[in-house]
Design a protein around this motif. Structure first.
Motif, PDB file in Angstrom:
ATOM      1  N   THR A   2       0.834  -1.186   0.000  1.00  0.00           N
ATOM      2  CA  THR A   2       0.000   0.000   0.000  1.00  0.00           C
ATOM      3  C   THR A   2       0.870   1.237   0.000  1.00  0.00           C
ATOM      4  OG1 THR A   2      -1.689   1.240   1.168  1.00  0.00           O
ATOM      5  CG2 THR A   2      -0.229  -0.090   2.524  1.00  0.00           C
ATOM      6  N   THR A   3       0.401   2.263  -0.667  1.00  0.00           N
ATOM      7  CA  THR A   3       1.180   3.494  -0.732  1.00  0.00           C
ATOM      8  C   THR A   3       0.595   4.567   0.165  1.00  0.00           C
ATOM      9  OG1 THR A   3      -0.099   4.171  -2.647  1.00  0.00           O
ATOM     10  CG2 THR A   3       2.011   3.099  -3.076  1.00  0.00           C
ATOM     11  N   GLN A  23      -0.370   2.681  -7.295  1.00  0.00           N
ATOM     12  CA  GLN A  23       0.092   1.321  -7.006  1.00  0.00           C
ATOM     13  C   GLN A  23       0.773   0.711  -8.222  1.00  0.00           C
ATOM     14  OE1 GLN A  23       0.017  -0.086  -3.833  1.00  0.00           O
ATOM     15  NE2 GLN A  23       1.537  -1.297  -4.916  1.00  0.00           N
ATOM     16  N   ASP A  27       4.523  -0.636  -8.232  1.00  0.00           N
ATOM     17  CA  ASP A  27       4.791  -2.004  -8.688  1.00  0.00           C
ATOM     18  C   ASP A  27       5.791  -2.011  -9.846  1.00  0.00           C
ATOM     19  OD1 ASP A  27       3.028  -2.971  -6.774  1.00  0.00           O
ATOM     20  OD2 ASP A  27       1.382  -3.271  -8.201  1.00  0.00           O
ATOM     21  N   ASN A  74       6.793   0.898   1.665  1.00  0.00           N
ATOM     22  CA  ASN A  74       5.909  -0.267   1.649  1.00  0.00           C
ATOM     23  C   ASN A  74       6.561  -1.447   2.366  1.00  0.00           C
ATOM     24  OD1 ASN A  74       3.800   0.909   0.274  1.00  0.00           O
ATOM     25  ND2 ASN A  74       4.482   0.205  -1.718  1.00  0.00           N
TER      26      ASN A  74
END
Length: 181
Positions: A2-3, A23, A27, A74
Motif C-alpha cells: 500500500t502506498t 500502485q 509495482d 511499503n
C-alpha cells in the motif's frame, strides 16, 4: 503493498482509480529494480512500465528518489508491523530469545522479498538520505524500547537509550552484512 502515507508522494491519491495508478507506478518501480537494479530505474522507464503518462507519474512522484522511497516505505511498513506483532506475542522471554526471534523474522522477510531488498541494500549510498529509512529506524528503535522497558528489571544498563541505539546499530550492521553475503 500500500502506498498510503508514502513519504515520496507529492499528493495523496483520493479516488480509487488514482490509488490504482499510484500502485501500478510503485509495482513498476519494484519490477525495474529487480530487473535492472536501482541504477536502471528512471521516471520515464517506470511510467512506460506502469502504462501511465509521465505527467501522471509526476503528479504523485517528483523524482526517482520518491519512487524508491515509496517502495522502501511499503517494505518497511510490512516489516515493522510484522516485527511489532512478534514482539507483542513473545511475552515473557529473555532478551536473547526475543532478539533471536526478531532477527530470524527480519531475515525471513528479507528472503521473501524476491531479491528486492538485496538490491536496495547494495544501493545504500543512494538510499541513505531517504526519510523512509530514518523513519523505519525510529519505528524499530521505538519497538525495541517498548520491549526493553518491559524487561527493565532484567537489564543492567545505566543508559537505556544508548543501549537501544547500540543494539539497533549492531543488529543492523550484522544483518545487513549477513544478508548481502
Amino acid at each position: 503493498m500500500t502506498t498510503e502515507g508514502a513519504f515520496g508522494l507529492k499528493r495523496a491519491p483520493r479516488q480509487s482509480r488514482a490509488r490504482q495508478t499510484v500502485q501500478r507506478i510503485v509495482d513498476a518501480t519494484r519490477e525495474l529494480v529487480l530487473e535492472t537494479g536501482v541504477e536502471g530505474v528512471t521516471t520515464n522507464r517506470v511510467a512506460e512500465r506502469a502504462g501511465v503518462n509521465i505527467a501522471s507519474l509526476y503528479q504523485y512522484f517528483p523524482n526517482k528518489q520518491a519512487l524508491l522511497g515509496a517502495l522502501l516505505q511499503n517494505y518497511w511498513n510490512e516489516l515493522s508491523r510484522h516485527l511489532n506483532d512478534l514482539l507483542e506475542q513473545v511475552g515473557d522471554v529473555s532478551i536473547e530469545q526475543s532478539t533471536r526471534l526478531w532477527a530470524a523474522a527480519a531475515v525471513a522477510r528479507f528472503r521473501d522479498s524476491d531479491g528486492l531488498m538485496a538490491e536496495l541494500l547494495r544501493s545504500q549510498g543512494q538510499l541513505a538520505s531517504l526519510p523512509e529509512g530514518r523513519e523505519f529506524e525510529h519505528r524499530m528503535m521505538d519497538a525495541m524500547r517498548r520491549f526493553l522497558l518491559r524487561q527493565r528489571d532484567r537489564l543492567r544498563v545505566a543508559d537505556l537509550e544508548r543501549a537501544i541505539y547500540v543494539a539497533f546499530a549492531a543488529c543492523n550492521a550484522v544483518l545487513t552484512r549477513h544478508l548481502l553475503e
